[in-house]
Write an enzyme that holds these catalytic residues in place. Structure first.
Site, PDB file in Angstrom:
ATOM      1  N   ASP A  20       0.803  -1.240   0.000  1.00 16.12           N
ATOM      2  CA  ASP A  20       0.000   0.000   0.000  1.00 16.12           C
ATOM      3  C   ASP A  20       0.830   1.282   0.000  1.00 16.12           C
ATOM      4  OD1 ASP A  20      -2.288  -1.568   0.112  1.00 16.12           O
ATOM      5  OD2 ASP A  20      -2.348  -1.544   2.291  1.00 16.12           O
ATOM      6  N   GLY A  22       2.149   2.298  -2.607  1.00 14.12           N
ATOM      7  CA  GLY A  22       1.894   2.850  -3.940  1.00 14.12           C
ATOM      8  C   GLY A  22       2.854   2.352  -5.002  1.00 14.12           C
ATOM      9  N   LYS A  23       3.434   1.139  -4.804  1.00 11.76           N
ATOM     10  CA  LYS A  23       4.418   0.631  -5.773  1.00 11.76           C
ATOM     11  C   LYS A  23       3.796   0.454  -7.164  1.00 11.76           C
ATOM     12  CE  LYS A  23       5.610  -3.055  -3.380  1.00 11.76           C
ATOM     13  NZ  LYS A  23       4.972  -2.907  -2.060  1.00 11.76           N
ATOM     14  N   GLY A  42       9.759   6.057 -26.576  1.00  9.63           N
ATOM     15  CA  GLY A  42       8.861   5.149 -25.879  1.00  9.63           C
ATOM     16  C   GLY A  42       9.565   4.188 -24.944  1.00  9.63           C
ATOM     17  N   ILE A  43       8.785   3.259 -24.416  1.00  7.20           N
ATOM     18  CA  ILE A  43       9.362   2.230 -23.549  1.00  7.20           C
ATOM     19  C   ILE A  43       9.161   0.872 -24.199  1.00  7.20           C
ATOM     20  CG2 ILE A  43       9.009   3.490 -21.387  1.00  7.20           C
ATOM     21  CD1 ILE A  43       6.538   1.730 -20.922  1.00  7.20           C
ATOM     22  N   THR A  44      10.008  -0.054 -23.855  1.00  2.02           N
ATOM     23  CA  THR A  44       9.909  -1.415 -24.370  1.00  2.02           C
ATOM     24  C   THR A  44       9.565  -2.333 -23.216  1.00  2.02           C
ATOM     25  OG1 THR A  44      11.662  -0.894 -25.935  1.00  2.02           O
ATOM     26  CG2 THR A  44      11.117  -3.218 -25.656  1.00  2.02           C
ATOM     27  N   HIS A  85       9.546  -7.018  -2.529  1.00  2.00           N
ATOM     28  CA  HIS A  85      10.873  -7.566  -2.280  1.00  2.00           C
ATOM     29  C   HIS A  85      10.936  -9.063  -2.525  1.00  2.00           C
ATOM     30  CE1 HIS A  85       8.843  -7.981   1.625  1.00  2.00           C
ATOM     31  NE2 HIS A  85       9.477  -9.137   1.645  1.00  2.00           N
ATOM     32  N   ASN A 135       6.249   8.988  -1.267  1.00  2.00           N
ATOM     33  CA  ASN A 135       5.045   9.034  -2.109  1.00  2.00           C
ATOM     34  C   ASN A 135       3.820   9.574  -1.350  1.00  2.00           C
ATOM     35  OD1 ASN A 135       3.516   8.624  -4.412  1.00  2.00           O
ATOM     36  ND2 ASN A 135       3.080   6.485  -3.950  1.00  2.00           N
ATOM     37  N   ASP A 138       0.420  14.224  -2.138  1.00  2.00           N
ATOM     38  CA  ASP A 138      -0.882  14.841  -2.443  1.00  2.00           C
ATOM     39  C   ASP A 138      -1.915  14.547  -1.357  1.00  2.00           C
ATOM     40  OD1 ASP A 138      -2.543  12.249  -3.719  1.00  2.00           O
ATOM     41  OD2 ASP A 138      -0.380  12.185  -4.029  1.00  2.00           O
TER      42      ASP A 138
END
Length: 597
Positions: A20, A22-23, A42-44, A85, A135, A138
């Site tokens: 929780d 936020g991973k 972009g990403i691959t 982990h 994280n 907000d």
């Protein structure tokens, strides 16, 4: 002299943190940021990882890096996709880790939680540098949702109370890291990135702080990992780590691996590790995922490739994957002599983890060798002995081992499992053995510690309820109500605890009779403790003859009771209990030299 960009490979980055924290949303956010920058490269999507090329990183964080004078020299970042982990524990190498650097995600409102502490402990053990992503900023009261742009500008837009609370919560994390042996601060205040851990406030939900986080990550990788990130040596040995085994429709048994060194090709001879040792095998096929927009059929997810360069996530197919242990290495070899050297090294590592000792201790099971390694290390740090450690689900054999221990020590006849299941046959036969499992290493160990503590307390309560506790009492003057059959008189408890149905002795060790009832304010009570004045009825003595005013009397535990009170139950005694017990033993020993032995 700085190395040219092409001489560095992409670092392997792992994201860790408490459930929780936020991973998943963090990984989705950085992938989403990359998708938005697709026109720049972009990403691959790779097996178990996402590759962010240099062009994408430049689009996301280039403006930040140019302000600080940084220059992008790595070809990109390989971010392990699966959060947690449990996967990181598989990114293990002898004496270290296959992960080059880590992002530890911390919920700003909760600070350093158990799983976070465990992750940092593993990072520390394996000497993996890390930074902290603080994280959910907000969620701090006062956050203005319309805020956009780089972190410095967004922080200026927030009200003073928001900034004050962020500082307070940030310093809670700084304090927690200090207790773990790390000097840290907000990244914008750090003077020496080599000596301090960077903390980057972010909002994965709104994307705030992500460019700064990646810029710090890239800077750390380039500045401090350049030797480790030397590019692919095509003539050298390829090395990788098996993250997990998966059955794929139309392909069969596959291994998801992270290639950390060299080039891996179809047809290469490789060393795989099973429970019973290392074996030679061959790469039958290699697969990479198809881009999402090319997936016409969900069963047709992969594209075959002939070769892969590190660092990369790839799906490997071999005829010998049955029984291969997740968390073990995959290494190429050329001849029998090279195979023998690699096998000896792999089996030495395996032997230290998968083991059995002829001692009373826990039975420990893990789903992968990295998890087993972390579990054993944490148990060792707590001084908890281990009888057997192995890979795989919990079976009837494990139950038998634990039950054998339970006969000698019920608190150690326990199976502790991380990331494993209990097979049906084992569930049915588990009578004398306790099974404690979790998908979090810390929770598995803590679950055992708490269970053992509860069982000890319960056992002590049960034993205490069946024995005569030590008590010293004084016959109060002018409080003799009935002379005999039974004698009723007032007493004050000056040490220990007095219960009904307990025999009494006088200060010479002479047995007087049995306490039939205890009353306080004319109401029966089950126990009288130090300082209480109560009326007791005793069958046997006559007041004025065997018991006189101001006489000191004692409860009369059996020899077996005394042995328990001095042994297993010694920790339950208060100071006045011990005082009364010592007096009773001293007095009674004059009549019975073996009393209490």
């Amino acid at each position: 002299m700085s190395q040219p960009a092409q001489t560095l490979r992409q670092p392997v980055v792992v994201v860790l943190g408490h459930t929780d924290a936020g991973k998943t949303s963090f990984l989705d956010r950085i992938r989403g940021t990359g998708v938005q920058a697709r026109e720049a490269g972009g990403i691959t999507q790779e097996i178990g990882a996402s590759f962010f090329p240099m062009e994408t990183l430049t689009t996301i964080s280039g403006q930040i890096m140019s302000k600080t004078g940084g220059q992008l020299r790595i070809p990109g970042l390989l971010v392990i996709d699966t959060p947690g982990h449990e996967v990181f524990s598989n990114l293990r190498m002898r004496g270290g880790s296959a992960a080059d650097i880590a992002i530890v995600l911390v919920d700003v409102l909760k600070g350093l939680e158990n799983q976070t502490l465990e992750s940092i402990e593993i990072l520390k053990q394996r000497k993996v540098p890390f930074l902290v992503a603080l994280n959910k900023v907000d969620m701090i009261k006062g956050w203005r949702k319309e805020s956009k742009g780089f972190l410095a500008a967004v922080m200026k837009e927030q009200p003073p109370e928001w900034n004050d609370e962020l500082e307070e919560r940030l310093y809670n994390v700084v304090g927690g890291l200090s207790r773990l042996g790390f000097d840290s601060d907000a990244f914008y205040r750090i003077k020496d990135f080599r000596k301090q851990v960077s903390i980057v406030p972010i909002s994965a939900r709104y994307g705030v702080g992500i460019p700064e986080l990646l810029a710090v990550l890239i800077g750390l990788a380039q500045q401090f990992l350049s030797e480790k990130l030397v590019a692919v040596d095509e003539t050298g040995r390829a090395k990788g780590i098996i993250l997990e085994l998966q059955e794929e429709v139309g392909i069969g048994q596959t291994a998801n691996i992270i290639l950390t060194e060299g080039k891996l090709s179809v047809g290469d001879r490789i060393v795989l590790v099973r429970r019973d040792g290392a074996i030679p095998s061959k790469v039958k096929a290699l697969f990479m995922p198809k881009p999402l927009d090319e997936m016409r059929d969900p069963r047709d997810k992969f594209t075959p490739v002939d070769q892969v360069y590190s660092a990369a996530g790839v799906k490997l197919v071999s005829t010998d994957l049955e029984g291969v242990i997740p968390g073990t290495s995959v290494t190429t070899f050329h001849d029998d002599r090279e195979f023998q050297a690699i096998r000896a090294d792999a089996e030495k590592d395996l032997g230290t983890l998968v083991s059995k000792a002829d001692i009373d201790g826990l039975v420990v099971k893990a789903g992968n060798i990295g998890g087993l390694e972390a579990l054993l290390r944490m148990l060792d740090q707590r001084g908890i002995p281990v009888r057997m450690a192995d890979i795989g689900d919990i079976t009837k054999r494990d139950i038998i081992e634990a039950e054998a221990v339970s006969e000698h020590d019920p608190y150690l006849g326990v199976i502790v499992g991380f990331d494993v299941k209990v097979v049906a046959e084992a569930k049915e036969s588990a009578k004398g053995a306790q099974i404690i499992t979790s998908e979090v290493i810390y929770d598995a160990i803590e679950g055992y510690v708490q269970w053992a503590a509860r069982k000890r307390e319960e056992d002590e309560r049960n034993k205490l309820s069946t024995i005569v506790p030590p008590a010293r009492l004084k016959a109060l003057p002018r409080m003799f109500f009935r002379r005999n059959d039974p004698a009723v008189f007032g007493v004050e408890i000056t040490a220990g605890r007095l219960r009904p149905k307990v025999r009494l002795i006088d200060s010479n060790g002479v047995e007087l009779g049995v306490v039939e009832q205890i009353q306080e304010n004319a109401k029966p009570v089950s126990e009288a403790t130090k300082g209480m004045q109560v009326a007791i009825s005793v069958r046997g003595p006559t007041l004025g003859r065997q018991i006189k005013e101001n006489d000191v009397l004692y409860s009369f535990p059996t020899s077996a009771d005394v042995r328990l009170l001095k042994g297993d139950l010694a920790g339950t005694l208060k100071e006045d209990d011990r005082e009364a017990l010592e007096e009773i033993v001293h007095i009674r020993s004059a009549k019975d030299v073996m009393y209490g032995f």
